[in-house]
Design an enzyme around this catalytic site. Sequence first.
Site, PDB file in Angstrom:
ATOM      1  N   ALA A 189      42.749  39.479  37.449  1.00 32.83           N
ATOM      2  CA  ALA A 189      41.464  39.334  36.732  1.00 32.83           C
ATOM      3  C   ALA A 189      40.892  37.960  37.044  1.00 32.83           C
ATOM      4  CB  ALA A 189      41.665  39.521  35.231  1.00 32.83           C
ATOM      5  N   VAL A 245      53.046  42.952  37.544  1.00 31.35           N
ATOM      6  CA  VAL A 245      53.180  44.216  38.284  1.00 31.35           C
ATOM      7  C   VAL A 245      54.606  44.336  38.830  1.00 31.35           C
ATOM      8  CG1 VAL A 245      52.365  45.520  40.298  1.00 31.35           C
ATOM      9  CG2 VAL A 245      50.731  44.292  38.860  1.00 31.35           C
ATOM     10  N   HIS A 452       8.720  25.352  28.764  1.00 25.17           N
ATOM     11  CA  HIS A 452       8.924  26.274  27.643  1.00 25.17           C
ATOM     12  C   HIS A 452       8.107  27.531  27.887  1.00 25.17           C
ATOM     13  CE1 HIS A 452       9.458  27.742  23.575  1.00 25.17           C
ATOM     14  NE2 HIS A 452       8.148  27.967  23.535  1.00 25.17           N
TER      15      HIS A 452
HETATM   16  P1  NAD Z   1      41.370  34.226  42.147  1.00 26.43           P
HETATM   17  O1  NAD Z   1      42.308  33.137  42.390  1.00 26.43           O
HETATM   18  O2  NAD Z   1      40.030  33.936  41.568  1.00 26.43           O
HETATM   19  O3  NAD Z   1      42.033  35.284  41.157  1.00 26.43           O
HETATM   20  C1  NAD Z   1      43.251  35.915  41.429  1.00 26.43           C
HETATM   21  C2  NAD Z   1      43.873  36.316  40.113  1.00 26.43           C
HETATM   22  O4  NAD Z   1      44.969  37.147  40.398  1.00 26.43           O
HETATM   23  C3  NAD Z   1      44.397  35.117  39.318  1.00 26.43           C
HETATM   24  O5  NAD Z   1      43.908  35.191  37.995  1.00 26.43           O
HETATM   25  C4  NAD Z   1      45.898  35.295  39.394  1.00 26.43           C
HETATM   26  O6  NAD Z   1      46.558  34.838  38.242  1.00 26.43           O
HETATM   27  C5  NAD Z   1      46.029  36.796  39.531  1.00 26.43           C
HETATM   28  N1  NAD Z   1      47.265  37.240  40.164  1.00 26.43           N
HETATM   29  C6  NAD Z   1      47.886  36.708  41.246  1.00 26.43           C
HETATM   30  N2  NAD Z   1      48.991  37.439  41.549  1.00 26.43           N
HETATM   31  C7  NAD Z   1      49.048  38.452  40.664  1.00 26.43           C
HETATM   32  C8  NAD Z   1      49.939  39.547  40.456  1.00 26.43           C
HETATM   33  N3  NAD Z   1      50.975  39.751  41.260  1.00 26.43           N
HETATM   34  N4  NAD Z   1      49.710  40.392  39.440  1.00 26.43           N
HETATM   35  C9  NAD Z   1      48.613  40.208  38.620  1.00 26.43           C
HETATM   36  N5  NAD Z   1      47.757  39.179  38.765  1.00 26.43           N
HETATM   37  C10 NAD Z   1      47.960  38.329  39.774  1.00 26.43           C
HETATM   38  O7  NAD Z   1      41.259  35.026  43.517  1.00 26.43           O
HETATM   39  P2  NAD Z   1      40.317  36.222  43.949  1.00 26.43           P
HETATM   40  O8  NAD Z   1      39.661  36.847  42.772  1.00 26.43           O
HETATM   41  O9  NAD Z   1      41.120  37.063  44.866  1.00 26.43           O
HETATM   42  O10 NAD Z   1      39.221  35.482  44.796  1.00 26.43           O
HETATM   43  C11 NAD Z   1      39.610  34.652  45.888  1.00 26.43           C
HETATM   44  C12 NAD Z   1      38.687  33.498  46.036  1.00 26.43           C
HETATM   45  O11 NAD Z   1      37.458  33.922  46.611  1.00 26.43           O
HETATM   46  C13 NAD Z   1      38.271  32.869  44.716  1.00 26.43           C
HETATM   47  O12 NAD Z   1      39.222  31.975  44.231  1.00 26.43           O
HETATM   48  C14 NAD Z   1      37.016  32.176  45.087  1.00 26.43           C
HETATM   49  O13 NAD Z   1      37.346  30.948  45.671  1.00 26.43           O
HETATM   50  C15 NAD Z   1      36.412  33.116  46.126  1.00 26.43           C
HETATM   51  N6  NAD Z   1      35.379  33.950  45.485  1.00 26.43           N
HETATM   52  C16 NAD Z   1      34.315  33.324  44.915  1.00 26.43           C
HETATM   53  C17 NAD Z   1      33.347  34.069  44.284  1.00 26.43           C
HETATM   54  C18 NAD Z   1      32.213  33.361  43.638  1.00 26.43           C
HETATM   55  O14 NAD Z   1      31.984  32.202  43.956  1.00 26.43           O
HETATM   56  N7  NAD Z   1      31.460  34.004  42.746  1.00 26.43           N
HETATM   57  C19 NAD Z   1      33.447  35.446  44.237  1.00 26.43           C
HETATM   58  C20 NAD Z   1      34.546  36.050  44.822  1.00 26.43           C
HETATM   59  C21 NAD Z   1      35.494  35.286  45.456  1.00 26.43           C
END
Ligand code: NAD
Length: 477
Positions: A189, A245, A452
Amino acid sequence: MEQDYEVVVIGGGPGGYVAAIRCAQLGLKTACIDAWRNGQDMPALGGTCLNVGCIPSKALLHSSELYYQARTAFGAHGIKTGGLGIDLAVMQARKDKVVEQLTGGIEGLFKANGVSWLQGHGRLLDGTRVEFTPHEGEARTLTPGHVILASGSRPLEIALAPLDDEHIVDSTGALGFTEVPRRLGIIGAGIIGLELGSVWNRLGSEVVLLEAQEQFLPMVDGELSRHALKILGQQGLDIRLGARVLGSEVIDGEVRVSYQQEGEERSLAVDRLVVAVGRRANTEDLMAEAAGLVLDERGGVVVDEYCATNIPNVYAVGDLVRGPMLAHKASEEGMAVAESIASGRPHGLRLDTVPSVIYTEPELAWVGATEQQLKSLGTAYRVGSFPLAANGRALAMQVKHGLAKVLAHAETDEILGVHILGPGASELIAEAVLAMEYAASSEDLARTIHAHPTLSEALHEAALAVDGRAIHRVNRR
Ligand code: NAD
Ligand code: FAD
């Protein structure tokens, strides 16, 4: 040895293509090697961001939000819609068109600026020598004066949920679904999980997110992440925290995921599973061993504050190096490196003023420190916050939730962090970034005139509230 190019950039994403264009603008003979091939197996510039990241995700977020609004909010405005439905093929085709237009646009900019686009694979050999292997044809060696490595990142994979590109997919797979999954599971998440979870939830999927950490969005200010968790839950995202998981299998077309939560073994059956557990730097096959490039413990390239690697005249930018994996951070690094090369003077950028945005609805945007970070650093600070529910424009727009929050140093009043939860937060944060770039105080923001009625007045009021001077709410001193 004679130089063929003054600069060779490896990677054509937002870090690499921006670096290449800026180098060319500054009069340097530049080539950009990029290996990307799109869904039609054609070379395309723009990297992850334009092809399978920022742009297609925002296109689907926008389309799905329009549908969601039509379904849930139009009635209150007296708008009758009649039969409402989705044509996912049209929605996906629109997204693909946006991507095509933007990636084609970079190709046009390369031509206009005289950047040579070398389609294929690049590898650093030693010093600044680069091997270029075209998609078709023989490898050849280039001998530029400078090299910029910008090979980006790729999704992390986990052995407990191996991708099969049909039932278990990564973010790229989840951007391309041709049917709305009835039940969608997402591991992680984080930013991708929440953005893509929002898309499919709005389009009708039952979405369950399994998050390993107990804390929701630990990098976000605690007050905002608590609000966001509640709001996203009300929208239908079933976010299960502290869910570890244990395994997954595909049986009769459905994915069964087992996980542990609160000391109990639990299971989840879904039609599609998205793995969104982070990304890792693309260093595989980026350099020969003889190159001697130093990597960090996460597999990224080690650089100094000017993006210089341990090899003279070799730089690295973007997702490949430390700092947040964000397109705008990659681009600014690309720009700074181009200017360092052209001027001969190192040019850096501040990582503490890189804004972050999560494009859920409401959006979450922030820059600088969170309250929890300031507490753990022992920094004395003052807080000013303002709810969007008390902002006239927000009310006119039927916005029910949201908050703007300013954190300022208790003695100097310098702004240390700004956090916004609300529609348009991604745009509103720019003002806070600029203020922090100029080391503004909360008083500076409070004395700046805001139009505003606008949502930006909520940020203005939050700055006023730092000193107990908000007008449209009762101040707590
Ligand atoms: P993330 O680091 O944001 O989130 C990954 C999540 O997965 C973390 O909360 C983590 O605790 C969880 N996690 C890891 N291993 C797990 C497991 N085995 N079981 C359950 N949960 C687990 O990474 P992301 O969502 O894959 O995105 C990657 C990167 O891409 C982001 O960190 C960001 O830098 C970039 N991104 C940015 C945007 C934006 O700027 N709006 C949008 C998408 C992606
Ligand atoms: P990339 O964009 O990954 O580009 C690297 C390029 O180099 C690719 O074209 C790759 O094919 C090529 N390459 C790799 N190795 C070689 C080689 N050896 N030879 C030749 N070419 C090579 N960030 C935001 O700021 N805002 C967002 O809204 C946002 N949304 C996202 C949504 C999703 C679903 C994903 C996955 C990411 C999102 N991101 C977002 C993150 C953003 O996409 C990255 O931070 C950004 O693309 C990094 O840029 P980059 O130039 O470092 O690398």
